[in-house]
Design an enzyme around this catalytic site. Structure first.
Site, PDB file in Angstrom:
ATOM      1  CB  CYS A   1       5.257  -2.225   7.338  1.00  0.00           C
ATOM      2  SG  CYS A   1       6.284  -3.685   7.682  1.00  0.00           S
TER       3      CYS A   1
ATOM      4  CG  HIS B   1       1.942  -4.717   4.967  1.00  0.00           C
ATOM      5  ND1 HIS B   1       2.538  -3.780   4.147  1.00  0.00           N
ATOM      6  CD2 HIS B   1       2.944  -5.310   5.651  1.00  0.00           C
ATOM      7  CE1 HIS B   1       3.851  -3.813   4.329  1.00  0.00           C
ATOM      8  NE2 HIS B   1       4.119  -4.726   5.236  1.00  0.00           N
TER       9      HIS B   1
ATOM     10  CD  GLU C   1      -0.180  -2.325   2.300  1.00  0.00           C
ATOM     11  OE1 GLU C   1       0.868  -2.972   2.115  1.00  0.00           O
ATOM     12  OE2 GLU C   1      -0.527  -1.879   3.410  1.00  0.00           O
TER      13      GLU C   1
END
Length: 218
Positions: free
Chosen positions: A103, A195, A197
């Protein structure tokens, strides 16, 4: 792993932190995460102890770093974080260490390599749950990220800025359906705008950025 600079207006002190999901994802992918302090003067010594660098999501990159005046809808910036992460990135590149940008990390890498950003996209991906898979990205070519993802991938994004001019040293390897840059690669680095994660467990097909990062160590 870089970390955010935060402040507490009540206690009048600064502190540091990052979402635990970054560390969890690196660990699950086979890495051993370490959080780095916001000490620009220690960047070279810190990087000397690392095998790779992850630049995480966060606030907007200060536009003076790519020669622009602030847009009226520019979000929060953190000049100390910009300074630290720039120093860490340049030191890591000088040592030939693998780099993963997520990001803001993608945007910062593009800026540090000589590119620019769109400072504000109206109604792009704001106001949605961070882990909601909301739009498609399409991979181009046969780069390392393409090898770790399906050609068409549903991802989660939460950003109001995007790559404008792509840095000369970087290659676009994925775009959204409306044409925005979603992934970049360069020598020894991979960057994604979404994202992974936050979807590592519930959407395994999105975790390819971490496995691609691990492949850079081979």
């Amino acid at each position: 792993m870089s970390i955010a600079h935060l402040s507490d207006p009540i206690l009048g002190r600064s502190y540091q932190g990052t979402a635990i999901a970054y560390a969890q994802s690196l660990w699950r992918a086979g890495g051993l995460p370490s959080l780095l302090p916001l000490l620009p003067e220690a960047a070279h010594d810190l990087v000397a102890q690392l095998d790779g660098l992850l630049l995480t999501g966060g606030v907007d990159v200060a536009p003076d770093r790519y020669g622009q005046a602030p847009h009226p809808q520019l979000g929060d910036v953190d000049t100390l974080r910009d300074e630290v992460e720039a120093a860490l990135y340049l030191a890591a590149r000088a040592r030939g260490l693998p780099v993963l940008g997520i990001c803001r990390g993608l945007q910062l890498v593009n800026v540090l390599e000589g590119g620019t950003l769109h400072q504000h996209l109206d109604g792009h991906t704001q106001g949605r749950p961070y882990d909601a898979l909301t739009h498609d990205v399409v991979f181009e070519g046969d780069g390392i990220l393409a090898r770790h993802h399906p050609t068409h991938l549903l991802v989660n994004s939460h950003h109001h800025q995007a790559v404008d001019t792509v840095a000369p040293s970087l290659k676009v390897v994925a775009r959204s359906r409306d044409g925005w840059v979603e992934a970049l690669e360069g020598e020894g680095l991979v960057c994604v705008q979404w994202h992974p994660e936050l979807t590592y467990e519930n959407a395994p097909e999105t975790r390819g950025a971490f496995s691609a990062f691990m492949e850079l160590f081979a």
